[in-house]
Each structure stands twice: as structure tokens, then as C-alpha cells.
Design a protein around this motif. Structure first.
Motif, short mmCIF file in Angstrom:
data_model
loop_
_atom_site.label_atom_id
_atom_site.label_comp_id
_atom_site.label_asym_id
_atom_site.label_seq_id
_atom_site.Cartn_x
_atom_site.Cartn_y
_atom_site.Cartn_z
N TRP A 293 45.07 31.28 41.56
CA TRP A 293 45.55 32.48 40.88
C TRP A 293 44.81 32.73 39.56
O TRP A 293 44.63 33.89 39.17
N ASP A 294 44.33 31.68 38.91
CA ASP A 294 43.48 31.87 37.73
C ASP A 294 42.19 32.59 38.10
O ASP A 294 41.73 33.48 37.38
N ASP A 295 41.61 32.20 39.26
CA ASP A 295 40.40 32.87 39.74
C ASP A 295 40.68 34.33 40.09
O ASP A 295 39.88 35.22 39.78
N ILE A 296 41.80 34.56 40.76
CA ILE A 296 42.16 35.94 41.13
C ILE A 296 42.23 36.82 39.88
O ILE A 296 41.71 37.95 39.85
N ARG A 297 42.85 36.28 38.84
CA ARG A 297 42.97 37.06 37.59
C ARG A 297 41.60 37.20 36.91
O ARG A 297 41.28 38.27 36.38
N TYR A 298 40.79 36.15 36.93
CA TYR A 298 39.47 36.18 36.28
C TYR A 298 38.57 37.24 36.91
O TYR A 298 37.88 37.99 36.21
N TYR A 299 38.58 37.31 38.23
CA TYR A 299 37.70 38.25 38.94
C TYR A 299 38.37 39.62 39.17
O TYR A 299 37.73 40.52 39.72
N HIS A 300 39.64 39.77 38.78
CA HIS A 300 40.40 40.99 39.06
C HIS A 300 40.36 41.31 40.55
O HIS A 300 40.17 42.47 40.96
N ALA A 301 40.55 40.28 41.36
CA ALA A 301 40.45 40.44 42.81
C ALA A 301 41.62 41.25 43.36
O ALA A 301 42.76 41.11 42.92
N THR A 302 41.31 42.11 44.32
CA THR A 302 42.34 42.94 44.97
C THR A 302 42.61 42.48 46.39
O THR A 302 43.58 42.93 47.02
N ALA A 303 41.74 41.61 46.94
CA ALA A 303 41.88 41.13 48.31
C ALA A 303 41.37 39.69 48.37
O ALA A 303 40.63 39.25 47.49
N PHE A 304 41.78 38.98 49.41
CA PHE A 304 41.20 37.65 49.61
C PHE A 304 41.17 37.31 51.09
O PHE A 304 41.90 37.88 51.91
N GLY A 305 40.28 36.39 51.44
CA GLY A 305 40.15 35.92 52.81
C GLY A 305 40.90 34.62 52.99
O GLY A 305 40.85 33.75 52.13
N TYR A 306 41.59 34.49 54.11
CA TYR A 306 42.47 33.33 54.28
C TYR A 306 42.39 32.74 55.67
O TYR A 306 41.93 33.38 56.63
N HIS A 326 49.05 39.43 38.92
CA HIS A 326 47.69 39.52 39.49
C HIS A 326 47.51 40.90 40.10
O HIS A 326 48.46 41.69 40.22
N SER A 327 46.28 41.19 40.51
CA SER A 327 45.94 42.49 41.08
C SER A 327 45.81 42.47 42.59
O SER A 327 45.42 43.46 43.21
N LEU A 328 46.16 41.34 43.21
CA LEU A 328 45.98 41.16 44.65
C LEU A 328 47.01 41.97 45.44
O LEU A 328 48.21 41.86 45.19
N THR A 329 46.53 42.78 46.38
CA THR A 329 47.45 43.57 47.21
C THR A 329 47.21 43.40 48.71
O THR A 329 48.07 43.76 49.51
N LYS A 330 46.05 42.86 49.10
CA LYS A 330 45.74 42.76 50.53
C LYS A 330 44.98 41.48 50.85
O LYS A 330 44.33 40.90 49.98
N MET A 331 45.10 41.05 52.09
CA MET A 331 44.48 39.82 52.52
C MET A 331 44.04 39.95 53.97
O MET A 331 44.64 40.69 54.75
N ILE A 332 42.97 39.24 54.32
CA ILE A 332 42.45 39.32 55.68
C ILE A 332 42.06 37.93 56.15
O ILE A 332 41.48 37.15 55.40
N GLY A 333 42.44 37.62 57.39
CA GLY A 333 42.13 36.30 57.92
C GLY A 333 42.92 36.03 59.18
O GLY A 333 43.33 36.95 59.89
N ASN A 334 43.15 34.76 59.46
CA ASN A 334 43.86 34.41 60.68
C ASN A 334 44.66 33.13 60.50
O ASN A 334 44.41 32.35 59.59
N GLY A 335 45.64 32.95 61.36
CA GLY A 335 46.41 31.72 61.39
C GLY A 335 47.61 31.68 60.48
O GLY A 335 48.17 30.62 60.24
#
Length: 609
Positions: A293-306, A326-335
Motif C-alpha cells: 500500500w505504500d507503493d500504491i500511494r507512492y505511484y498513485h496507482a489506480t489499478a494493479f495486477g494480481y 489510496h487511489s486504487l479502484t480496479k484490479m485485473i488477474g486470476n485466482g
């Protein structure tokens, strides 16, 4: 919505969201549906378009580095010219052995512009497995990062090479302005690349959409890793299907990726989505739950791969006031398991879960386009769910030799029809490709790709993932081939027989590796940690069996087949007094003998694997 059902009403409720995103969906559908493999539409042209349209926007973020689309395109061009100067041409291949950092993407992009395919080596591999993977491709060159030189040096002498400078070195630094010193036997690639032109290459025979862009390695169902070719079309389909249709990515978006870029989920799905939006990909070498979550805030990430395991690790962190800061609202991946799906969304405030189902080599994919819960979504590809033999990936055939579909809601083996539109690219080994094809399934002459996975329909064409079958299981986000591990065990000189399988541990995703073995009867007591040291030298950590059952004999059928289902059901439970069961516990350097008390702790989730 009911956990195991998608209704027409659920779809209707999602329509306002779909309508708002209609322009992106329309564009995405265009790219996803392209069929002409002779089009000059490739990974390279996608990058050039972004350099032209959003050139000053960041393309790659890594630690304190930011590379714009214009800079990234120029970097890729210099790499293309360098490879061309080294005699490489369209149709050749190089191998890439780098951890997650901007250099990896730049090498893949530069090679793609020339029509040279990149074999994405698994950075966890070493020894015989790594050497085998490279031999499958016979690349002209291998690009090795400083961080992996030691592992590569272990197999370097055994490689067959014809190129005068086959081993290319990239220092573990910002190689755009610092080249480092290459070890003996390596060429300093960054230093050489820096001397070339940064303009877009003009080629008399440019790469096309149907040409191979990458090779991704998979354990498949049996044996050592297989190399699955991935065409530029796979990037185009990810660009349209995931980046535009599922995520509606825009230049302002930042996708945070800790998944290894040698995997299709990271390279094709995550990067393909970023390409679609002219967005930025923020890289981290390896996943860290405490730093996430520190990285998410540092990069102002809006999405992540999982992958599902990653989400479980995040949920296992103590809840805190910063969970939604944080600014994260969407995620893409599987499992992502249904047992934690809603909890994850609610705790961290995620709006869109673009769960997908796909494989590196397969011809079928599913996407959660309508943002439903607990589903991989639906597919436009032709597929069926069929009855299968328990404990295997083999379909049941009737007296006429044909397969039978399961009833709605019943788990079935997923198979995808192979047609001209839905082709099966398979593996570099023809024999391995043929083993994955089911012929004469429903009529004479038809052909289907066997995914080896069990799913079930939960309504409106939406499927839910159930299990991975047969000779492969998934652990720590990786596919583990039981036959591959068994072959390595056979080479140890320490065992007479060994059977490898996956077992479930409460509170974890996937299945942990377990081996039941009969040690060599050489008059000495079996040294389980001598075996552990051997496995560490020859297998990636995720493939080393977590549990070891040492016994005097392994029960077989009358036709000398192992009773694998019965063995698997026993798991790591303590049985006969003549048997010993060991576990590789977290943060230990060897196997520990299991006791009833330790088994109870594992069963209750007190041991965090």
C-alpha cells in the motif's frame, strides 16, 4: 448477488456502467476481434502510437525512475538497431533472464520491432530446468541481468551457441545512463545499445500480427517446462479485451505490477492493458505485502495486477486506518477465491475486479466484463464443460467414443474448440502440442484444446473456476508439474520411488507440493535434509515439496499404476508408525518432522505458509 449465481437482473444492474464505458468498449471490441494476421499491427506499433499520442506521459515507473513513452520508444528503437547490427533478423529468438525492471520491457519492445521473439525465462529456475528451457528455444543470444548472473553461470557452459557474442549483460542499475562493468564472457549490452539511433526502424519486411512476439514457459501437464509461442495478436487481444473493454484504461491510470513479467498475466494482460490506455506500468521486483500500500500511494496507482495468493496475503495483514487511503479502484488477474472476493473488495474499496481465465498456450479466455462477483466472466470462444475421470484431466467418453457435457452448475473439464478463428498456438514441441488436443470429441474430425481445468457455469454464460486437474497444481502463483519434480527427485540418487501431488492447506490458495517416497535401501538412515539441499539446487522454491512422506512401499493397482487419488486424500496426516512425514515450515532451512501437535497447528491455520 448470490455467491454462486449470475442472473439476468445482475447483468441488467451493470448496464449503466457498461453504457458509460461504451466508447472504450467499442474500440476494444474492434481490436479484440481482428483476424487478419498479416496486419502490421504489433507490440512495436502500439508503443510507437503511444509515443506519438502521449509521448510526455510516463510509460514505466520503477523505484525512483520514470520513463516517458517517447523515451521508452527511443530506447526500444536503439535496442532494435543493436540486435540488427548483431545479425539478428525477423524470425530469430533471444532469451531474456531479467527480474522485473524497465530493462526487461525495453528489450522485449526492441526485439518486437525487429520481429525477433523473446523467450521469457523464469527467474526462479536454475540448474537442469533452466538449461532445458533455453535449449527448447535455441536462442541466438541470452540477455542476462546482473542480479541473475550467478544462476546463469551455473548452466552457461552447457549451452549450445553459434553467435559470436551470445551472452549479453545488463547491469542492475539505470542502464539508460550507467552501464556498469560486464563480467568475463559477457557483452555489455547497454553500453553498445547507447551508440545507436533512436528513430523508428524502417524495415523491408516488418513483423506482422501473426508473428511470434514472445515465448512463455509453462509446466503444462507433464514433464519439464514447455515453451508456448505468443503472437503479437495476443498483445492486441489483451490491448482490446482487457485494457479497453474490462478496465477502460486512460493515460492518467497507473497499473502497479509485482507479478513476474515472465508470466502471461503480467506481460500480456497487465502490460497489454497499460498499452491500451497510454498509461504507466509501475514495477516492483517481487511482491511485498508490507510494502504494497505504500507503493500504491507512492505511484498513485489506480489499478494493479494480481493472482489469488497475493490478495490473500494482503488480507492477512492487520486491518488499519490506511486500508482505504489510496487511489486504487480496479484490479485485473486470476485466482481470486470466492471465499475472500467480497471481503477484499469491501475492505480496500475496490470497485472493479476484472477476473479472467486464460493460459499462455491456450486458445480460450474468459473475462469478467460485467464486473460480477466470484466469476471468471464469459467467453465468446466456443467451449464446453465435459465429464472427466476423478483425479485426472482425462474426459469420459461413451461407448461411441464421444464426450458428454455436464449439467448446468455441475463442475466439468473445460475444453475449447480449435477452429481457424480460435487457433491453438500450442508449444514448440509438436508432441507436447498434440497431447493437449482432444480429437473426435463430439463428432468425427473435430479438435478441442484440453485446458486441464475444472469450472462450472453459474448463470448467463458466466463460469466459476473450481480446480486444476491432473499432473499440474498451482502454488505461490506458479504452475508446478508433478512429473518435472518427480524427474528431479529421480536424479537425486536418494530415492527408489517418488510420487508428487498437490495437497490443500487450510487458509492458503492453491495446493502445496507433497511427495511420498521410498528411500534407497543402502543400509543408511534416510537423510531428508540432504534431499532438501539437492532440491534447492535443482528446483525453484515454489516447486520444492512442502511435505515429504517417507514410507517403505507405495501401493499400486494391478496394472502397476499408483493409487494417486488415495495418496492425495491422505495429505500430510500422520498414518502408520512405520512412516514419517516432514514439512518445510516457513522461515526454516530444511524439513521438520511432523507431530500430532504440529499437524493440528497447520490444520488450524496457525502456521502461515
Amino acid at each position: 448477488m448470490n455467491q454462486d449465481n449470475v442472473s439476468v437482473l445482475d447483468i441488467a444492474r451493470s448496464l449503466p456502467r457498461v453504457i458509460r464505458r461504451l466508447p472504450a468498449i467499442t474500440r476494444g471490441l474492434y481490436y479484440y476481434s481482428l483476424k487478419n494476421e498479416n496486419l502490421e499491427l504489433t507490440l512495436g506499433t502500439l508503443i510507437e502510437n503511444n509515443a506519438r499520442n502521449v509521448g510526455s506521459r510516463p510509460a514505466v515507473l520503477f523505484e525512483d525512475r520514470s520513463v516517458t513513452w517517447q523515451e521508452f520508444n527511443g530506447w526500444a528503437n536503439r535496442i532494435a538497431y543493436y540486435l540488427q547490427a548483431q545479425g539478428l533478423t525477423k524470425g530469430d529468438a533471444i532469451a531474456v533472464f531479467l527480474e522485473n525492471r524497465p530493462e526487461l520491457l525495453a528489450v522485449v519492445a526492441g526485439a518486437a520491432k525487429l520481429g525477433v521473439a523473446c523467450a521469457m525465462l523464469n527467474t526462479s529456475q536454475k540448474g537442469k530446468v533452466l538449461e532445458h528451457s533455453i535449449h527448447l528455444i535455441e536462442p541466438k543470444m541470452v540477455v542476462v541481468g546482473e542480479e541473475l548472473v550467478e544462476a546463469f553461470d551455473g548452466i552457461k557452459a552447457g549451452l549450445r551457441t553459434e553467435h559470436p557474442h551470445p551472452f549479453q549483460f545488463l547491469a542492475d542499475t539505470n542502464t539508460l545512463n550507467a552501464f556498469g562493468d560486464a563480467p568475463d564472457g559477457y557483452t555489455n549490452m547497454a553500453e553498445r545499445v547507447s551508440t545507436f539511433n533512436s528513430g523508428n526502424p524502417a524495415l523491408s519486411d516488418p513483423p506482422r500480427m501473426g508473428d511470434t512476439a514472445v515465448y512463455l514457459f509453462t509446466s503444462g501437464t507433464t514433464g519439464l517446462p514447455k515453451a508456448a509461442p505468443g503472437s503479437h495478436r495476443k498483445f492486441i487481444k489483451a490491448y482490446g479485451g482487457f485494457g479497453l473493454m474490462s478496465l477502460a484504461m486512460e493515460p492518467k491510470d497507473v497499473l502497479y505490477c509485482t507479478l513476474p513479467l515472465y508470466h502471461g498475466t503480467a506481460l500480456l494482460v497487465c502490460w497489454g492493458s497499460v498499452l491500451a490506455g497510454g498509461s504507466a506500468i509501475a514495477l516492483r521486483r517481487k511482491f511485498s505485502a508490507s510494502a504494497f500500500w505504500d507503493d500504491i500511494r507512492y505511484y498513485h496507482a489506480t489499478a494493479f495486477g494480481y493472482v489469488g495468493e497475493l490478495c490473500r496475503y494482503l488480507l492477512n495483514q492487520p486491518p488499519g486506518a490506511q486500508d482505504r487511503n489510496h487511489s486504487l479502484t480496479k484490479m485485473i488477474g486470476n485466482g481470486l477465491r470466492s471465499s475472500i472476493w467480497r471481503e477484499f473488495k469491501d475492505r480496500f474499496g475496490i470497485e472493479t475486479v476484472a477476473e479472467l481465465y486464460a493460459s499462455s498456450e491456450g486458445n480460450i479466455g474468459f473475462s469478467n466484463f460485467f464486473n460480477m462477483d466470484n466469476t471468471v466472466g464469459f467467453s465468446t470462444a466456443p467451449y464446453k464443460l465435459v465429464k472427466f475421470h476423478d483425479g485426472t484431466r482425462d474426459p469420459v467418453r461413451n461407448e461411441k467414443g464421444f464426450m458428454k457435457e455436464v449439467a448446468r452448475g455441475e463442475p466439468g473439464l473445460l475444453i475449447g474448440e480449435i477452429t481457424k478463428k480460435w487457433s491453438f498456438e500450442g508449444y514448440t514441441q509438436k508432441e507436447a502440442t498434440e497431447k493437449s488436443i482432444l480429437r473426435n470429441a463430439f463428432k468425427k474430425g473435430d479438435a478441442w484444446f484440453n485446458t486441464g481445468d475444472v469450472l462450472k457455469e453459474i448463470g448467463c454464460g458466466h463460469l466459476q473456476f473450481m480446480d486444476r486437474m491432473g499432473d499440474t497444481f498451482r502454488w505461490k502463483g506458479e504452475n508446478v508439474s508433478t512429473t518435472e519434480v518427480e524427474n528431479i527427485l529421480d536424479g537425486s540418487g536418494l530415492v527408489e520411488e517418488a510420487i508428487v501431488y498437490g495437497v490443500e492447506i487450510p487458509g492458503t490458495n492453491g495446493k502445496a507440493g507433497m511427495v511420498t517416497l521410498v528411500p534407497h535401501s543402502n543400509g543408511r538412515e534416510f537423510d531428508v535434509n540432504r534431499l532438501f539441499a539437492y532440491l534447492q539446487d535443482n528446483l525453484p522454491a515454489y516447486a520444492i515439496p512442502v511435505f515429504v512422506r517417507v514410507t517403505h512401499a507405495i501401493e499400486k493397482t494391478g496394472t502397476f499404476k499408483y493409487r494417486k487419488v488415495d495418496i492425495q486424500k491422505a495429505g500430510y496426516s500422520l498414518g502408520h508408525s512405520s512412516e514419517k512425514v516432514y514439512a518445510w515450515l516457513p522461515r526454516t532451512d530444511g524439513y521438520t518432522l511432523l507431530t500430532p501437535g504440529l499437524v493440528a497447528e497447520i490444520d488450524s491455520g496457525k502456521v502461515s505458509f
